[in-house]
Write a protein that holds these residues in place. Structure first.
Motif, PDB file in Angstrom:
ATOM      1  N   THR A   4      26.647  43.606  37.518  1.00 31.39           N
ATOM      2  CA  THR A   4      28.067  43.712  37.640  1.00 31.39           C
ATOM      3  C   THR A   4      28.727  43.416  36.285  1.00 31.39           C
ATOM      4  O   THR A   4      28.642  42.367  35.731  1.00 31.39           O
ATOM      5  N   GLU A   5      29.610  44.136  35.946  1.00 30.04           N
ATOM      6  CA  GLU A   5      30.712  43.778  35.032  1.00 30.04           C
ATOM      7  C   GLU A   5      31.718  42.650  35.488  1.00 30.04           C
ATOM      8  O   GLU A   5      31.922  42.565  36.467  1.00 30.04           O
ATOM      9  N   PRO A   6      31.899  41.891  34.359  1.00 30.73           N
ATOM     10  CA  PRO A   6      32.960  40.843  34.845  1.00 30.73           C
ATOM     11  C   PRO A   6      34.187  41.332  35.200  1.00 30.73           C
ATOM     12  O   PRO A   6      34.512  42.630  34.719  1.00 30.73           O
ATOM     13  N   LEU A   7      34.940  40.566  35.935  1.00 29.35           N
ATOM     14  CA  LEU A   7      36.147  41.084  36.349  1.00 29.35           C
ATOM     15  C   LEU A   7      37.268  40.998  35.304  1.00 29.35           C
ATOM     16  O   LEU A   7      37.354  40.115  34.616  1.00 29.35           O
ATOM     17  N   ASP A   8      38.065  42.150  35.210  1.00 22.05           N
ATOM     18  CA  ASP A   8      39.175  41.883  34.289  1.00 22.05           C
ATOM     19  C   ASP A   8      40.409  41.249  34.817  1.00 22.05           C
ATOM     20  O   ASP A   8      40.460  40.871  35.854  1.00 22.05           O
ATOM     21  N   ALA A   9      41.333  40.886  33.968  1.00 23.15           N
ATOM     22  CA  ALA A   9      42.731  39.989  34.507  1.00 23.15           C
ATOM     23  C   ALA A   9      43.268  40.719  35.666  1.00 23.15           C
ATOM     24  O   ALA A   9      43.576  40.092  36.567  1.00 23.15           O
ATOM     25  N   PHE A  10      43.321  42.076  35.858  1.00 25.47           N
ATOM     26  CA  PHE A  10      43.888  42.896  37.153  1.00 25.47           C
ATOM     27  C   PHE A  10      42.889  42.406  38.351  1.00 25.47           C
ATOM     28  O   PHE A  10      43.707  42.417  39.412  1.00 25.47           O
ATOM     29  N   GLU A  11      41.605  42.514  38.070  1.00 28.30           N
ATOM     30  CA  GLU A  11      40.903  42.392  39.443  1.00 28.30           C
ATOM     31  C   GLU A  11      40.889  40.825  39.549  1.00 28.30           C
ATOM     32  O   GLU A  11      40.680  40.485  40.891  1.00 28.30           O
ATOM     33  N   ARG A  12      41.016  39.871  38.775  1.00 22.53           N
ATOM     34  CA  ARG A  12      41.200  38.517  39.178  1.00 22.53           C
ATOM     35  C   ARG A  12      42.290  38.102  39.786  1.00 22.53           C
ATOM     36  O   ARG A  12      42.428  37.631  40.708  1.00 22.53           O
ATOM     37  N   ARG A  13      43.397  38.650  39.347  1.00 21.51           N
ATOM     38  CA  ARG A  13      44.610  38.645  40.178  1.00 21.51           C
ATOM     39  C   ARG A  13      44.810  39.142  41.367  1.00 21.51           C
ATOM     40  O   ARG A  13      45.306  38.468  42.225  1.00 21.51           O
ATOM     41  N   LEU A  14      44.189  40.334  41.583  1.00 20.66           N
ATOM     42  CA  LEU A  14      43.926  40.857  43.006  1.00 20.66           C
ATOM     43  C   LEU A  14      43.149  39.837  43.808  1.00 20.66           C
ATOM     44  O   LEU A  14      43.567  39.861  45.020  1.00 20.66           O
ATOM     45  N   ASP A  15      41.976  39.207  43.313  1.00 24.79           N
ATOM     46  CA  ASP A  15      41.110  38.488  44.093  1.00 24.79           C
ATOM     47  C   ASP A  15      42.313  37.360  44.578  1.00 24.79           C
ATOM     48  O   ASP A  15      42.070  36.839  45.697  1.00 24.79           O
ATOM     49  N   GLU A  16      42.704  36.886  43.576  1.00 20.02           N
ATOM     50  CA  GLU A  16      43.694  35.547  44.084  1.00 20.02           C
ATOM     51  C   GLU A  16      44.452  35.803  45.094  1.00 20.02           C
ATOM     52  O   GLU A  16      44.732  35.151  46.064  1.00 20.02           O
ATOM     53  N   VAL A  17      45.402  36.833  44.804  1.00 24.61           N
ATOM     54  CA  VAL A  17      46.455  37.232  45.827  1.00 24.61           C
ATOM     55  C   VAL A  17      45.816  37.537  47.388  1.00 24.61           C
ATOM     56  O   VAL A  17      46.293  37.109  48.095  1.00 24.61           O
ATOM     57  N   LYS A  18      44.534  38.385  47.417  1.00 26.62           N
ATOM     58  CA  LYS A  18      43.828  38.671  48.454  1.00 26.62           C
ATOM     59  C   LYS A  18      43.700  37.493  48.993  1.00 26.62           C
ATOM     60  O   LYS A  18      43.832  37.160  50.337  1.00 26.62           O
ATOM     61  N   GLU A  19      42.887  36.366  48.480  1.00 29.79           N
ATOM     62  CA  GLU A  19      42.656  35.033  48.953  1.00 29.79           C
ATOM     63  C   GLU A  19      43.773  34.318  49.766  1.00 29.79           C
ATOM     64  O   GLU A  19      43.747  33.987  50.937  1.00 29.79           O
TER      65      GLU A  19
END
Length: 66
Positions: A4-19
């Protein structure tokens, strides 16, 4: 084996907001935002929608309006 590729800044932000959104739903004992009285005025939900779009567009914009 799949890597798996590391998460980019946009994906990390999405994960944070989703949580945070899921924590709000859990606190209110909702399975989704739909039954919430604040469905159309919720800043957290708007932030989540924006994070989803940014994750898809990778910050390139494109005229998407909420």
């Amino acid at each position: 084996m799949q890597t798996t590729e590391p998460l980019d800044a946009f994906e990390r932000r999405l994960d944070e907001v989703k949580e945070r959104l899921q924590a709000c739903q859990k606190e209110k004992t909702y399975e989704s935002c739909t039954p919430c009285d604040a469905l159309f005025t919720c800043t957290l939900r708007k932030e989540y929608v924006a994070a989803v779009y940014d994750s898809m567009a990778k910050g390139q914009g494109g005229g998407f309006e909420f």
